[in-house]
Design a protein around this motif. Structure first.
Motif: not given
Length: 227
Positions: A109-116
């Motif tokens: 989830r953290m990686n996804s949010r940072i990728s955004e």
């Protein structure tokens, strides 16, 4: 384990059921014994010695002791201890399915949010390194909680506990540790070492006539008489 010094009548017993103390009242001999055991040179040391297990098998001297010549500078940065602790943390992490699944979910989830965040930029972005527990621990500095205001006793107990967590099988070798601890401190230290199952060897150059429950003492006086 037994330590046999050339010229001594009796071997020194080192076990986990009591802290072993070797009192050497002769200053020169005390220094030579300290130098020899810390060196790990065995029969090639300045005071030659051999090490034996409970089955009378000779042990490799270089791998037996973890020397602590200065109790105010405990070897927290010892690489073998750090590696052992990281291995243990990794094992616990893999064994706990609930924790592992939750952590991996949070990381995704953290990686996804940072990728955004990259969507607001012109180039394409991605993570080059796969997430790893040990790397995360090192990055965030997760480790034994320590403070400069902690007492020597607290630091010693914390360090011994950490060596156990790290799977350290070496005997902790302290030089003149009693100089810095009160009798009540020694009682607590000995009790903690006993309950943790940690083997300690104290090399002392002063006579201490106090009897402690978890202490096994050998004394060599000024006339080199052992008792």
């Amino acid at each position: 384990m037994k330590i046999s010094f050339a010229g001594m009548d009796r071997p020194i017993e080192v076990a986990q059921n009591a802290t072993s103390v070797l009192e050497v009242e002769n200053t020169v001999l005390h220094g030579r014994i300290c130098q020899s055991l810390i060196s790990g040179m065995g029969q090639q040391a300045i005071e030659p010695y051999t090490l034996w297990d409970e089955n009378e098998n000779e042990l490799r001297a270089a791998s037996i002791f973890l020397p602590v010549a200065n109790p105010f500078g405990l070897p927290w940065d010892d690489r073998s201890l750090q590696a052992g602790w990281y291995d243990r943390i990794g094992e616990i992490y893999l064994e706990d399915d609930d924790v592992r699944c939750e952590v991996e979910s949070l990381n995704a989830r953290m990686n996804s949010r940072i990728s955004e965040l990259g969507f607001q930029l012109h180039a394409e972005y991605s993570f080059a390194i796969e997430w790893d527990l040990i790397r995360q621990i090192k990055t965030l500095g997760f480790g034994v909680q320590r403070s400069a205001s902690d007492s020597l006793l607290d630091n010693l107990i914390r360090f011994i506990s950490w060596t156990v967590d790290a799977g350290c099988l070496k005997t902790l070798l302290f030089v003149n540790l009693k100089t810095f601890l009160s009798k009540s401190d020694l009682v607590e230290l000995y009790e903690q070492a006993f309950f943790l199952g940690s083997a300690l060897l104290l090399l002392e150059n002063k006579r201490d006539d106090t009897s402690y429950e978890y202490e096994a003492k050998t004394r060599i006086d000024q006339r080199f008489i052992e008792y």
